[in-house]
Design a protein around this motif. Structure first.
Motif: not given
Ligand code: ZN
Length: 221
Positions: A27-29, A39-40, A166-167
């Protein structure tokens, strides 16, 4: 004694718990709150079956090793073997959804991160993975998009939406299965949203999952 995953109707799953495969920074937050880059590709780690305990039991952590943090996460019970699976195959292999706490010895983890060392000493201790009973997926339509919350002593601390990962679950499971075979009885933790914090003795934790889970537990005195 080895932990056996259970469903919310009380029935035990046919397999004992295997490994618990986890993802950091999904989670970006939450990545931002700990000053980590987004992360990518997923950052994966494993908690052993010996780290699992029932979520309802009072939470015990090794206090002599510094601050322990809660991280509330969606937990998926795997029902089929997955090796190099597609996202579709991975999604179909999930048989249950529940909640878990990915307990983390934050001081220990910070020291490990500084040295570029693996995280197991911070995340794999006995009791590091309180796990709820699982809802059968047949009971939960659109389970990839569920939301969950954590309240500590009645105060909302974490809220996660499956849609904010994110994923997303199918992609994440497929990616995991490229690195390690997932087996029936394995559990996957899908990362924590923002709001992580230290466990304080004798506080009450209440976890809810839309679709029918509400559980209360306590940090041991
Ligand atoms: Zn986590």
């Amino acid at each position: 004694m080895r932990f056996v995953p259970r469903f919310t109707d009380g029935q035990a799953y046919s397999e004992r718990l295997g490994k618990i495969v986890c993802v950091g920074r999904n989670y970006a937050d939450h990545a931002r709150e700990l000053d980590n880059p987004v992360p990518s590709e997923p950052l994966l780690f494993i908690k052993p079956a010996t780290s699992a305990v029932p979520l309802e039991s009072p939470i015990e952590t090794p206090a002599w090793r510094g601050e322990a943090h809660y991280e509330t996460e969606l937990a998926l019970l795997i029902g089929e073997e997955l090796t190099h699976a597609t996202a579709d195959e991975a999604e179909r292999a999930v048989v249950g959804i529940g909640l878990a706490l990915d307990l983390t010895l934050r001081d220990v983890q910070s020291r490990l991160k500084e040295k570029g060392h693996p995280w197991e000493m911070a995340k794999a201790f006995d009791g590091a993975c309180p796990l709820s009973p699982f809802l059968r997926l047949s009971q939960v339509p659109n389970w990839c998009a569920l939301s969950f919350t954590l309240e500590v002593d009645g105060e909302l601390r974490q809220r996660g939406e499956g849609a904010d990962m994110l994923f997303p679950v199918p992609t994440l499971l497929a990616e995991m299965s490229r690195h390690f075979t997932l087996e029936p009885g394995d559990v996957v933790l899908t990362g924590t949203p923002a709001g992580v914090g230290p466990l304080t003795r004798d506080t009450e934790l209440r976890l809810t999952l839309t679709g029918g889970l509400a559980l209360t537990t306590r940090v041991a005195e």
